[in-house]
Design an enzyme around this catalytic site. Structure first.
Site, PDB file in Angstrom:
ATOM      1  CG  HIS A  18       5.466  43.411  16.432  1.00 37.85           C
ATOM      2  ND1 HIS A  18       5.694  43.980  17.666  1.00 37.85           N
ATOM      3  CD2 HIS A  18       4.341  44.007  15.937  1.00 37.85           C
ATOM      4  CE1 HIS A  18       4.743  44.877  17.897  1.00 37.85           C
ATOM      5  NE2 HIS A  18       3.919  44.907  16.871  1.00 37.85           N
ATOM      6  CG  HIS A  41      -7.704  48.600  16.100  1.00 32.73           C
ATOM      7  ND1 HIS A  41      -8.075  47.995  14.922  1.00 32.73           N
ATOM      8  CD2 HIS A  41      -8.856  48.881  16.775  1.00 32.73           C
ATOM      9  CE1 HIS A  41      -9.415  47.894  14.891  1.00 32.73           C
ATOM     10  NE2 HIS A  41      -9.896  48.435  16.001  1.00 32.73           N
ATOM     11  CB  SER A  99       2.209  47.308  14.274  1.00 28.76           C
ATOM     12  OG  SER A  99       1.113  48.008  14.803  1.00 28.76           O
ATOM     13  CD  GLU A 117      -5.144  54.794  19.292  1.00 22.77           C
ATOM     14  OE1 GLU A 117      -6.036  54.928  20.159  1.00 22.77           O
ATOM     15  OE2 GLU A 117      -4.667  53.693  18.953  1.00 22.77           O
ATOM     16  CG  ASP A 142     -13.865  52.742  14.000  1.00 23.95           C
ATOM     17  OD1 ASP A 142     -13.680  52.117  15.055  1.00 23.95           O
ATOM     18  OD2 ASP A 142     -14.302  52.216  12.954  1.00 23.95           O
ATOM     19  N   GLY A 143     -10.656  52.615  13.120  1.00 23.28           N
ATOM     20  CA  GLY A 143      -9.948  51.852  12.105  1.00 23.28           C
ATOM     21  C   GLY A 143     -10.852  51.094  11.155  1.00 23.28           C
ATOM     22  CG  ASP A 168      -3.181  44.479  17.326  1.00 23.34           C
ATOM     23  OD1 ASP A 168      -3.765  43.613  17.999  1.00 23.34           O
ATOM     24  OD2 ASP A 168      -2.143  45.058  17.700  1.00 23.34           O
TER      25      ASP A 168
END
Length: 285
Positions: A18, A41, A99, A117, A142-143, A168
Site C-alpha cells: 500500500h 484480486h 487496495s 473479485e 476472474d481478475g 495481488d
C-alpha cells in the site's frame, strides 16, 4: 477459493504494497490526463482489525499497528499512514483500507477504477465498501480474464493511456501462480503498453523465486523494478518472511523515492535478519 484476506489485513505485506501503491497513484495524478486502475484480486475493500478473523492471526499487530505506533516521518510512509487515518475517520478506529479503498482515496474525479473479485459474498462487501462511488466498477469475475476484457481501458468513448494494473493473487496455486501471472502480464503489455503493472508476491525462501525473476527479465518493458521488504531472514518455507513487488514500467524516479521509505519500514517492522531489496532486472534506458 479458501483464502480470506481478512485474516491477513494490515500485515507487513499490506504495508509494503500500500505504501508503493499510493506512491504510484500520486505519480499518475501529478499529470492532468485521466488514468485507469485495475485491481485484479480486490478483496473486500475494507477490513476490521478487531474482528475474530483478524484477531486469530493478529498479523496487523506486527504491521500497521506497529507502524502507527512508531510513526516514521519519511514522506511516503507518512502519506500511507495519513490514508489509513482518513479511512478510520470515516469507518471507525479498527478499520483498515484494502487496495480498492486506497485507489478511490488517491485517484481523482476524472479517473476510473475497476475491481475484480471472484467470491460473490466478498464482491458484495466490496460494493458496500465503495459506497456507490461512480468511478468504481466492481466485477464479480476472474481478475486475469478481466485483464483481457478491460485492457486497453476506455471511458466515454476515449482510450485511457495512463494507469495501473495491480495483481495481488492469493497464491493458492503456490509456485504455479507465477506462471499464470507472467502470461497475464505479458499479454497485458501487448494490449496496453502505456500502463504500469505491479505484481505482489510472498517471500519465504528466496531460491524459489529465481526461475520467475529470470522469466520476468524477458518481458518487453522499458524498465522492470523489484521492490522487497523482508521482516526477517528469508530462510524458512513455513511462514511469509517478507514480500515483494515486481513493477513493470514504473513511474520516473519511483525507485529513488522508495529507497528511504523501505529503510523506514525495515526499521519500524523488521526483526533479526530484516532486509530490503530495490533493484532493476531491466534497467531504464
Amino acid at each position: 477459493m479458501n483464502y480470506q484476506h481478512a485474516f491477513h489485513a494490515g500485515n507487513h505485506a499490506d504495508v509494503l504494497k500500500h505504501v508503493v501503491l499510493l506512491a504510484i497513484c500520486d505519480a499518475l495524478t501529478a499529470k492532468p490526463a485521466a488514468c485507469f486502475a485495475l485491481d485484479t484480486h480486490a478483496g473486500a475493500g475494507l477490513y476490521r482489525l478487531q474482528d475474530a478473523r483478524a484477531r486469530r492471526t493478529a498479523e496487523a499487530d506486527d504491521g500497521i499497528s506497529l507502524l502507527l505506533a512508531s510513526a516514521p516521518r519519511q514522506p511516503l510512509v507518512a502519506r500511507y499512514l495519513d490514508a489509513v487515518k482518513a479511512c478510520r475517520a470515516l469507518h471507525g478506529a479498527d478499520a483498515y483500507p484494502g487496495s480498492p479503498w486506497l485507489l478511490a482515496h488517491a485517484l481523482r474525479e476524472q479517473d476510473r477504477i475497476a475491481c475484480c473479485e471472484t467470491e460473490s459474498a466478498v464482491a458484495g462487501a466490496l460494493r458496500h465498501a465503495m459506497g456507490g462511488d461512480a468511478r468504481v466498477a466492481v466485477h464479480a469475475t476472474d481478475g486475469y480474464a478481466a485483464m483481457k476484457a478491460l485492457l486497453p481501458p476506455r471511458h466515454g468513448g476515449q482510450r485511457l493511456n495512463r494507469g495501473l494494473v495491480l495483481i495481488d493473487p492469493p497464491y493458492e496455486a503456490q509456485i504455479a501462480e507465477f506462471d499464470t501471472a507472467f502470461y497475464a502480464m505479458r499479454d497485458a503489455l501487448a494490449r496496453w503498453p502505456q500502463g504500469i503493472q505491479m505484481l505482489w508476491y510472498p517471500v519465504k525462501q528466496r531460491r524459489t523465486l529465481t526461475p520467475f525473476m529470470r522469466q520476468a527479465a524477458k518481458l518487453q518493458t522499458k524498465a522492470t523494478l523489484v521492490v522487497e521488504l523482508l521482516v526477517r531472514a528469508d530462510d524458512s518455507p513455513l511462514r511469509m518472511n517478507g514480500s515483494g513487488l515486481l513493477i513493470l514500467d514504473p513511474p520516473w524516479q519511483l525507485a529513488t523515492a522508495l529507497a528511504p521509505a523501505l529503510e523506514a519500514l525495515r526499521g519500524a517492522l523488521g526483526e533479526t535478519g530484516a532486509d530490503t531489496r530495490l533493484h532493476w532486472i531491466r534497467e531504464p534506458a
